[in-house]
Motif scaffolding. Sequence first.
Motif, PDB file in Angstrom:
ATOM      1  N   ILE A 283     -15.497  59.265 174.226  1.00  0.00           N
ATOM      2  CA  ILE A 283     -15.460  58.174 173.260  1.00  0.00           C
ATOM      3  C   ILE A 283     -15.370  58.831 171.896  1.00  0.00           C
ATOM      4  O   ILE A 283     -16.063  59.816 171.620  1.00  0.00           O
ATOM      5  N   ARG A 284     -14.516  58.306 171.061  1.00  0.00           N
ATOM      6  CA  ARG A 284     -14.423  58.822 169.694  1.00  0.00           C
ATOM      7  C   ARG A 284     -14.768  57.703 168.724  1.00  0.00           C
ATOM      8  O   ARG A 284     -14.373  56.552 168.924  1.00  0.00           O
ATOM      9  N   LEU A 285     -15.503  58.071 167.690  1.00  0.00           N
ATOM     10  CA  LEU A 285     -15.855  57.158 166.605  1.00  0.00           C
ATOM     11  C   LEU A 285     -15.076  57.572 165.367  1.00  0.00           C
ATOM     12  O   LEU A 285     -15.144  58.736 164.945  1.00  0.00           O
ATOM     13  N   TRP A 286     -14.330  56.639 164.815  1.00  0.00           N
ATOM     14  CA  TRP A 286     -13.441  56.901 163.685  1.00  0.00           C
ATOM     15  C   TRP A 286     -13.876  56.060 162.493  1.00  0.00           C
ATOM     16  O   TRP A 286     -14.261  54.900 162.657  1.00  0.00           O
ATOM     17  N   ARG A 287     -13.754  56.629 161.286  1.00  0.00           N
ATOM     18  CA  ARG A 287     -13.978  55.846 160.061  1.00  0.00           C
ATOM     19  C   ARG A 287     -12.669  55.135 159.733  1.00  0.00           C
ATOM     20  O   ARG A 287     -11.616  55.773 159.615  1.00  0.00           O
ATOM     21  N   VAL A 288     -12.716  53.828 159.581  1.00  0.00           N
ATOM     22  CA  VAL A 288     -11.504  53.035 159.390  1.00  0.00           C
ATOM     23  C   VAL A 288     -10.854  53.325 158.041  1.00  0.00           C
ATOM     24  O   VAL A 288      -9.631  53.402 157.935  1.00  0.00           O
ATOM     25  N   SER A 289     -11.642  53.516 156.998  1.00  0.00           N
ATOM     26  CA  SER A 289     -11.094  53.645 155.646  1.00  0.00           C
ATOM     27  C   SER A 289     -10.147  54.825 155.482  1.00  0.00           C
ATOM     28  O   SER A 289      -9.160  54.726 154.747  1.00  0.00           O
ATOM     29  N   ASP A 290     -10.418  55.942 156.161  1.00  0.00           N
ATOM     30  CA  ASP A 290      -9.550  57.109 156.006  1.00  0.00           C
ATOM     31  C   ASP A 290      -9.121  57.741 157.328  1.00  0.00           C
ATOM     32  O   ASP A 290      -8.400  58.743 157.338  1.00  0.00           O
ATOM     33  N   GLY A 291      -9.558  57.190 158.450  1.00  0.00           N
ATOM     34  CA  GLY A 291      -9.156  57.705 159.755  1.00  0.00           C
ATOM     35  C   GLY A 291      -9.894  58.946 160.210  1.00  0.00           C
ATOM     36  O   GLY A 291      -9.520  59.556 161.214  1.00  0.00           O
TER      37      GLY A 291
END
Length: 180
Positions: free
Chosen positions: A132-140
């Motif tokens: 599972i990967r968690l990504w920050r939406v604002s900058d990827g």
Amino acid sequence: GSDGTVRLWRIADGALLRTVEGHTDGMFSLSFSPDEKTLAWGSDDGTVWLWRVADGALLHTLRGTRSRVESVSFSPDGETLASGSWDGTVRIWRVSDGELVRTLEGHGGRVLSVSFSPDGEMVASGSGDGTIRLWRVSDGALLRTLEGHGGSVNSVSFSPDGALLASGSEDGTIRLWGVR
């Protein structure tokens, strides 16, 4: 469905409200926008379709991959859509005009599930690579990689407060992860 149609049903009595037609490939994931005005689905041909629920009108066809789009998820504010594809990527789309905002790469297998955190700041992706990967939406940016499943991660979902992430795997387990 596999016949290229989407059917909207009234839950109270099972009445068929609308049939949306015009797509020729199989569909794999459906998601309503939070305001229930838009329906998105991922397709076997690598496209994502956005339809207006009120009249079944096509709003946008999102193109960015040639691989099956297995999962779609709206952000809590309905302004952004995430899609997970068999090419191992997560794509972030702007709903208003259908533009691709960014492509998130790093999985070593098909992306089978995507889910936004309740605050819309993160998107989680579950993959055939067992992570599972968690990504920050604002900058990827990749925030974390969660490992521990012994098979494909077919489903990911945040708790309403965003503190936990649940994942379901082909290994027969469900795991709860602390993500805040």
